[in-house]
Design a protein around this motif. Structure first.
Motif, PDB file in Angstrom:
ATOM      1  N   GLU A   1      31.305  34.284  56.855  1.00 24.02           N
ATOM      2  CA  GLU A   1      31.943  34.620  57.284  1.00 24.02           C
ATOM      3  C   GLU A   1      33.118  34.563  59.016  1.00 24.02           C
TER       4      GLU A   1
ATOM      5  N   ALA B   1      37.811  29.190  53.710  1.00 26.91           N
ATOM      6  CA  ALA B   1      39.114  28.872  54.214  1.00 26.91           C
ATOM      7  C   ALA B   1      39.554  28.143  53.801  1.00 26.91           C
TER       8      ALA B   1
ATOM      9  N   LEU C   1      38.049  36.640  54.468  1.00 20.84           N
ATOM     10  CA  LEU C   1      37.176  36.254  55.078  1.00 20.84           C
ATOM     11  C   LEU C   1      35.834  37.288  54.493  1.00 20.84           C
TER      12      LEU C   1
END
Ligand SMILES: Cc1cc2nc3c(=O)[nH]c(=O)nc-3n(C[C@H](O)[C@H](O)[C@H](O)COP(=O)(O)OP(=O)(O)OC[C@H]3O[C@@H](n4cnc5c(N)ncnc54)[C@H](O)[C@@H]3O)c2cc1C
Length: 285
Positions: A164, A30, A21
């Motif tokens: 992130e 995701a 990520l």
């Protein structure tokens, strides 16, 4: 339409998922149940360069019930909540709300983390999280942090999560036995998103008066909201017909919905009052 092109990774450890990520520098997303993200890709409302699939991370799939409440891992699916008999007493409000989510097939796939991160103002779990003062744990390569549900939802499809970061779990505080609660939702068809819903609870003092009232509403603003004015009215009161009627009026006055393609603002305002009234009647019964 078909999705735009993207790279795909399916890590088997949380550490790898977080690294992937972070490697996307804001362009990675995701993928959980895919019930919202995949349609968004198809409609070109999202075009991430990389999808990081969370489906092979067993550590995100557990439901833990302890003295600190109920912890739902980010990859817990709606069906898992419905099927967990412990939750009927550990968090009946959660179970009642989840029953209103979509249809069987979608409840088999949709996840806790996906719903929180997607932040649909009409979704049930964000409403339960805000009403119950849940804590959401987010994690990035730099570590984890806890975010209060009341600070997490910033607007439609917008949260305090950093690009992130992953949601790891949500914790709902302990649910005492004998707590009074109600969940009421109105949708056009069974399984549709709520046009309005109310989630509420209170505790009964020995003299029969309510305390610790929490009243949340869904689908009548840009994010789920608690109605503090209604809570203040309920605390210290006996929950009888006159209090319930006053709470209905106060709830309708407290929200500020907009006109949209589904309903006028006036209709939604009245509807939210009715949902609070019904939920309180259920709680009091
Ligand atoms: C026809 C239909 C009807 C529906 N009706 C309802 C309804 O009535 N009520 C309701 O609440 N929901 C409803 N949903 C939504 C569904 O229940 C899921 O909650 C929702 O799709 C998000 O969960 P997901 O696991 O599918 O997430 P995904 O679609 O995989 O992801 C959604 C977003 O969350 C992000 N994300 C996912 N997991 C994480 C994580 N752990 N950390 C950080 N970001 C993450 C993704 O990057 C993406 O941006 C409906 C969906 C459909 C298709």
């Amino acid at each position: 339409m078909k999705s735009p092109a993207f790279d795909y990774a399916c890590p088997t450890t949380l550490a790898d998922a977080l690294l992937l990520l972070a490697s996307g520098k804001g362009e990675a997303r995701a993928l959980a149940g895919g019930q919202s993200l995949v349609p968004m890709l198809a409609f070109r409302l999202a075009a991430p360069a990389l999808l990081v699939d969370l489906n092979r991370l067993p550590e995100l799939r557990s439901i833990a019930i302890g003295s600190d409440g109920v912890r739902l891992g980010a990859m817990v699916r709606w069906r898992q909540i419905e099927d967990d008999a412990r939750l009927a007493s550990a968090h009946p409000l959660l179970v009642a709300a989840v029953k209103h989510i979509a249809h069987y097939q979608i409840r088999n796939r949709g996840t806790v983390g996906g719903s929180l991160a997607h932040a649909d103002p009409a979704a049930e779990l964000p409403g339960i999280a805000v009403t119950c003062e849940a804590e959401i744990t987010a994690m990035g390569t730099a570590g984890r942090r806890s975010i209060k549900a009341g600070d997490f939802f910033l607007g439609p499809l917008t949260t305090a999560l950093r690009p992130e970061e992953l949601i790891i779990e949500v914790r709902l505080p302990p649910w005492p036995a004998r707590r009074r609660w109600g969940f009421e939702e109105f949708a056009r068809r069974r399984g549709d998103f709520a046009m309005a819903a109310a989630a509420l609870y209170y505790d009964l003092e020995p003299g029969g008066r309510a305390s610790n009232a929490h009243v949340g509403v869904i689908g009548v603003g840009d994010r789920p909201q608690r109605l503090m004015q209604v809570e203040a009215m309920l605390n210290g009161s006996r929950i009888a017909a006159d209090t319930i009627a006053a709470a209905e009026r106060a709830a309708a006055a407290a929200v500020n919905p907009a006109d949209d393609i589904h309903a006028t603002a006036a209709y939604r305002r009245a509807l939210v009052g009715t949902m609070v009234e019904r939920a309180l009647r259920r709680a009091a019964a």
